[in-house]
Design an enzyme around this catalytic site. Structure first.
Site, PDB file in Angstrom:
ATOM      1  N   SER A 277      17.148  26.077  54.073  1.00  0.00           N
ATOM      2  CA  SER A 277      16.357  25.884  52.852  1.00  0.00           C
ATOM      3  C   SER A 277      15.889  27.210  52.265  1.00  0.00           C
ATOM      4  O   SER A 277      16.004  27.442  51.049  1.00  0.00           O
ATOM      5  CB  SER A 277      15.162  24.970  53.132  1.00  0.00           C
ATOM      6  OG  SER A 277      14.357  25.463  54.184  1.00  0.00           O
ATOM      7  N   HIS A 307      18.701  20.009  59.424  1.00  0.00           N
ATOM      8  CA  HIS A 307      17.573  20.866  59.025  1.00  0.00           C
ATOM      9  C   HIS A 307      16.323  19.999  58.884  1.00  0.00           C
ATOM     10  O   HIS A 307      15.828  19.465  59.864  1.00  0.00           O
ATOM     11  CB  HIS A 307      17.933  21.606  57.738  1.00  0.00           C
ATOM     12  CG  HIS A 307      16.976  22.697  57.358  1.00  0.00           C
ATOM     13  ND1 HIS A 307      16.113  23.297  58.242  1.00  0.00           N
ATOM     14  CD2 HIS A 307      16.739  23.314  56.152  1.00  0.00           C
ATOM     15  CE1 HIS A 307      15.403  24.221  57.621  1.00  0.00           C
ATOM     16  NE2 HIS A 307      15.767  24.251  56.352  1.00  0.00           N
ATOM     17  N   HIS A 353      16.889  25.105  69.037  1.00  0.00           N
ATOM     18  CA  HIS A 353      16.644  25.837  67.792  1.00  0.00           C
ATOM     19  C   HIS A 353      17.673  26.951  67.680  1.00  0.00           C
ATOM     20  O   HIS A 353      18.102  27.520  68.678  1.00  0.00           O
ATOM     21  CB  HIS A 353      15.222  26.419  67.772  1.00  0.00           C
ATOM     22  CG  HIS A 353      14.808  26.926  66.423  1.00  0.00           C
ATOM     23  ND1 HIS A 353      15.084  28.209  66.006  1.00  0.00           N
ATOM     24  CD2 HIS A 353      14.157  26.312  65.396  1.00  0.00           C
ATOM     25  CE1 HIS A 353      14.612  28.374  64.775  1.00  0.00           C
ATOM     26  NE2 HIS A 353      14.056  27.240  64.388  1.00  0.00           N
ATOM     27  N   ARG A 362       5.009  26.027  66.883  1.00  0.00           N
ATOM     28  CA  ARG A 362       4.608  24.971  65.942  1.00  0.00           C
ATOM     29  C   ARG A 362       4.497  23.632  66.663  1.00  0.00           C
ATOM     30  O   ARG A 362       3.682  22.782  66.286  1.00  0.00           O
ATOM     31  CB  ARG A 362       5.614  24.897  64.784  1.00  0.00           C
ATOM     32  CG  ARG A 362       5.718  26.171  63.968  1.00  0.00           C
ATOM     33  CD  ARG A 362       6.840  26.114  62.946  1.00  0.00           C
ATOM     34  NE  ARG A 362       8.142  25.945  63.589  1.00  0.00           N
ATOM     35  CZ  ARG A 362       9.274  25.719  62.932  1.00  0.00           C
ATOM     36  NH1 ARG A 362       9.272  25.645  61.608  1.00  0.00           N
ATOM     37  NH2 ARG A 362      10.408  25.584  63.586  1.00  0.00           N
TER      38      ARG A 362
END
Length: 471
Positions: A277, A307, A353, A362
């Site tokens: 993105s 994503h 990831h 996170r």
């Protein structure tokens, strides 16, 4: 003698009072900020010339320095591991995770202004940090919040464009349509068509980006209410901050949900520039497409299952476990279901990831939020058990570089706990959040005069010939 000692003591006391008074005045002076100090645009205007000189010096003195070597595996493997982009708002370290302008997530939680004492960071404060590299005061964050509130106006044609779609259209399709409809008011497009000098490109880009950041929560909440709440739209509440108002427009007014949305926006705002993105937005904007066009492209990339759509997939997968075993699930049953998923040719959603090699910070901060606010939630306990079960299995496979959970492994459970259980909508929340990071970089793209992106591509024939020569 006692009389003179009394006079001396009184004199010292008066001196201390005077010093204290001067100190208090100094503190008040430091706390009193001028209008320019509260104006983000003015702050950027001061920063940009020195950063332009910094980039010019970097290019002149070190332009030929090699950043690494490129292998065939990188060229055919999604360019992973290649260093090839300048991205200022954040930097991702494989071991420690994301840093926003040098600050880790726990550090941001500690130093950024919050709505409540000891609460989660205000997204407005993070936006200030991403743009300037400086931690704002509460007054600066509040001033930015007020600015965004004044920009939060949506033309009627935007709603009409969304309403032209079937209600059954995916929330991201409706969201992107709304963003594209906003494009007709682009300040950058108008200024460019009127012959604006290149050195001034950042000014209308700034206006577009701040407008866009202010507008996307309204568009996103309209999509949510249209699809899931019979079109009963909730208007903006200008007494609320950015995150709380978004929560309010969605239909959730509990203080804990407002805190969750503030945290959600903060940790999803940026993840350096190489993800789909962010890179898409940078690529499209490098052609001098305006921020609305660039952000719409960003959202289309975010909508992919590999994503941003992954957060939707995680909750659906977790719910499928509950449907098969019920809520009281043993670790043996979880192990069985994980192997069943892998043996069917699928991945375990929310794990792994492209860059990180440890548990995503996170994920960790969301886990801490859950431990604080919903420790007994059955789905949270399931997620906690998966944290113990999944990594050893993925490690055993021997094919996974990172067997640890990422941000998507946790967010859906938190949102579902407070009532936002429509998993298909989750990527829209991600999109609203990502506007902060993407738009921050787009402003700096124009301020620094970064060129159009144009990497070299090759064919398999070319690679084969090259490798034969190199052998």
């Amino acid at each position: 003698m006692s009389f003179f000692r009394g006079i001396s003591t009184l004199s010292k006391l008066r001196s201390q009072i005077a010093q204290r008074s001067n100190y208090d005045r100094l503190v008040r002076l430091l706390q009193t900020q001028s209008a320019s100090e509260l104006d983000l645009h003015a702050q950027l205007k001061e920063l940009i010339p020195e950063q332009q000189e910094r980039l010019k010096k970097l290019k002149a003195e070190h332009g030929k320095v090699q950043l690494g070597s490129i292998t065939v595996e990188m060229a055919i493997g999604g360019m992973r591991g290649m260093t090839g982009l300048l991205w200022e708002p954040s930097l991702l370290d494989p071991e420690e995770g994301i840093r926003f302008r040098g600050l880790s997530i726990p550090e941001c939680q500690k130093v950024l202004p919050s709505a409540v004492p000891g609460g989660e960071p205000l997204p407005e404060g993070l936006l200030w940090l991403l743009l300037t590299g400086k931690v704002p005061t509460k007054e600066q964050a509040d001033a930015l919040s007020k600015d965004l509130q004044n920009r939060a106006v949506i033309p009627d044609h935007v709603y009409k464009a969304i309403d032209a779609l079937p209600v059954s259209a995916h929330p991201m399709t409706q969201f992107v349509t709304g963003v594209m409809a906003l494009q007709v008011q682009s300040e950058f497009q108008k200024a460019y068509e009127n012959g604006l000098a290149k050195s001034k490109f950042w000014e209308p880009t700034y206006q577009d980006c701040l407008n866009l950041i202010a507008q996307v929560p309204i568009v996103a909440s309209y999509v949510y209410r249209r699809i899931y709440k019979g079109g009963q739209v909730i208007p903006v509440d200008k007494s609320l901050d950015y995150g709380a108002n978004f929560s309010h427009m969605l239909g959730f007014d509990s203080p804990k949900m407002q805190e969750l949305i503030r945290l959600y926006i903060t940790i999803h705002s940026d993840h350096e520039g190489g993800n789909v993105s962010a890179h898409t937005a940078h690529l499209v904007a490098s052609a001098l497409s305006d921020p609305y066009l660039a952000f719409a492209a960003c959202l289309n990339g975010l909508a992919g299952p590999l994503h941003g759509l992954a957060n939707q997939e995680v909750l659906l997968w977790i719910k499928s476990i509950v449907e098969q075993y019920g809520e009281n699930i043993s670790k043996e049953q979880l192990t069985e279901y994980v192997w069943k998923t892998l043996n069917s040719g699928k991945v375990v959603p929310g794990y792994g990831h492209g860059v990180l090699r440890k548990t995503d910070p996170r994920y960790t901060c969301q886990r801490e939020f859950a431990l604080k606010h919903l420790p007994n939630d059955p789905l949270f306990q399931l997620v906690s058990n998966l944290y113990e079960v999944v990594p050893p299995i993925l490690t055993q496979l021997g094919k996974v570089k990172n067997p640890w959970p990422n941000v998507d492994a946790h967010s859906g459970v938190l949102l579902s706990h407070y009532g936002l259980s429509e998993a298909r909508y989750y990527t829209v929340l991600f999109g609203v959040s990502r506007s902060l990071g993407v738009c921050s970089q787009l402003i700096w793209d124009r301020a620094l005069g970064l060129p159009i992106e144009r990497p070299k591509s090759v064919t398999m024939d070319w690679l084969e010939r090259f490798c034969k020569k190199a052998a």
